[in-house]
Design an enzyme around this catalytic site. Structure first.
Site, PDB file in Angstrom:
ATOM      1  N   HIS A   1      -0.149  -2.529   3.654  1.00 53.39           N
ATOM      2  CA  HIS A   1      -0.251  -2.040   2.274  1.00 53.39           C
ATOM      3  C   HIS A   1      -1.685  -1.759   1.834  1.00 53.39           C
ATOM      4  CE1 HIS A   1       1.866  -2.299  -1.897  1.00 53.39           C
ATOM      5  NE2 HIS A   1       1.030  -1.298  -1.827  1.00 53.39           N
TER       6      HIS A   1
ATOM      7  N   TYR B   1       5.960  -5.551  -4.545  1.00 54.23           N
ATOM      8  CA  TYR B   1       6.649  -4.988  -5.718  1.00 54.23           C
ATOM      9  C   TYR B   1       7.686  -5.958  -6.289  1.00 54.23           C
ATOM     10  CZ  TYR B   1       4.854  -0.351  -4.252  1.00 54.23           C
ATOM     11  OH  TYR B   1       4.066   0.709  -3.890  1.00 54.23           O
TER      12      TYR B   1
END
Length: 267
Positions: free
Chosen positions: A97, A39
């Site tokens: 992830h 991110y």
């Protein structure tokens, strides 16, 4: 639940925007913040948390290891970098992830490294994200189902992901729903709107309450203070069995996130 039912998602929020959002959310009473290495906002979140002066032991912070850092010699060093950016000596939950593209790093390798990170005290709990049933089974074979706190998956009224959710539940693995509002697509759904009208609630509140009532954790995000406050109020909303059945009928297998570079063969 081993993880909080409600938190703040920070996907796509960067720079001053994410600082402001996290600061506002903490002021409103949020205490769970979800981020990820990819991110690019861990440092800003760390700054916002530090500025808030909310005690660390009141917070639940999640980050996720990106695929470039799955190798045994990279995972723990990358997590230490995340901790430095977040200005904390540990996170509460660390996730893998996405599955390793083309199985470049074996599940056994990155799950073993993740378990080692927990043993070192760098993370309180560990888990996975975007894992299919097969991948969950592989992870369980390495660390045991009891060590996997959650599988964070796309799950919303239009993609209810029941096979994966039911398998996770059978193993005692919590499901975290991301994109619970389907990028806002459910906000104007007439069925959900009718339920919202009956409860004098918003469609977002109804959708979040639906997911939590099924036992899923949710991590919605917004850049607007009023939406952040409204979403948080979903925690107190209780839907009827009829409401839940109406939303269950909306499932149409509509997957909105499936990046070709990392997506597995979905169940």
């Amino acid at each position: 639940m081993s993880i909080p039912a409600f938190g703040l998602g920070t996907f796509r929020l960067k720079d001053q925007v994410v600082i402001d959002v996290v600061r506002t959310a903490l002021e409103l009473g949020y205490r769970t913040v979800d981020t990820a290495q990819i991110y690019g906002n861990e440092a800003e979140i760390g700054q916002a948390i530090a500025d808030s002066q909310v005690p660390r032991d009141e917070l639940f912070i999640t980050t996720k290891i990106w695929v470039d850092n799955f190798a045994a010699d990279k995972l723990i060093p990358s997590l230490r970098e995340s901790l430095a950016k977040l200005r904390t000596d540990h996170v509460d939950l660390t996730l893998i992830h996405w599955p390793s593209p083309k199985n470049a790093v074996a599940v056994s390798e990155f799950m073993t490294a993740l378990a080692e990170a927990k043993a070192l005290g760098l993370t309180r709990q560990i888990g996975v994200s975007n894992f299919t049933i097969d991948l969950m089974q592989q992870a369980i074979a390495v660390v045991g189902a009891g060590e996997i706190a959650t599988n964070q998956i796309e799950l919303h009224p239009y993609l209810q992901n029941r096979k994966v959710a039911e398998f996770a539940r059978s193993q005692g693995i919590q499901v975290t729903s991301y994109m619970t509002l389907a990028y806002g697509k459910v906000i104007n759904d007439p069925v959900i709107a009718a339920i919202a009208a009956r409860h004098q609630a918003t469609t977002a509140q109804v959708t979040l309450a639906w997911a939590m009532q099924l036992g899923y954790a949710v991590i919605p995000s917004s850049t607007r203070r009023d939406n952040l406050a409204s979403n948080l109020a979903a925690v107190g909303l209780r839907l009827s069995d009829a409401d839940m059945a109406e939303i269950a009928a909306l499932d149409r297998g509509e997957r909105l996130t499936s990046p070709a570079s990392v997506a597995p063969h979905w169940d």
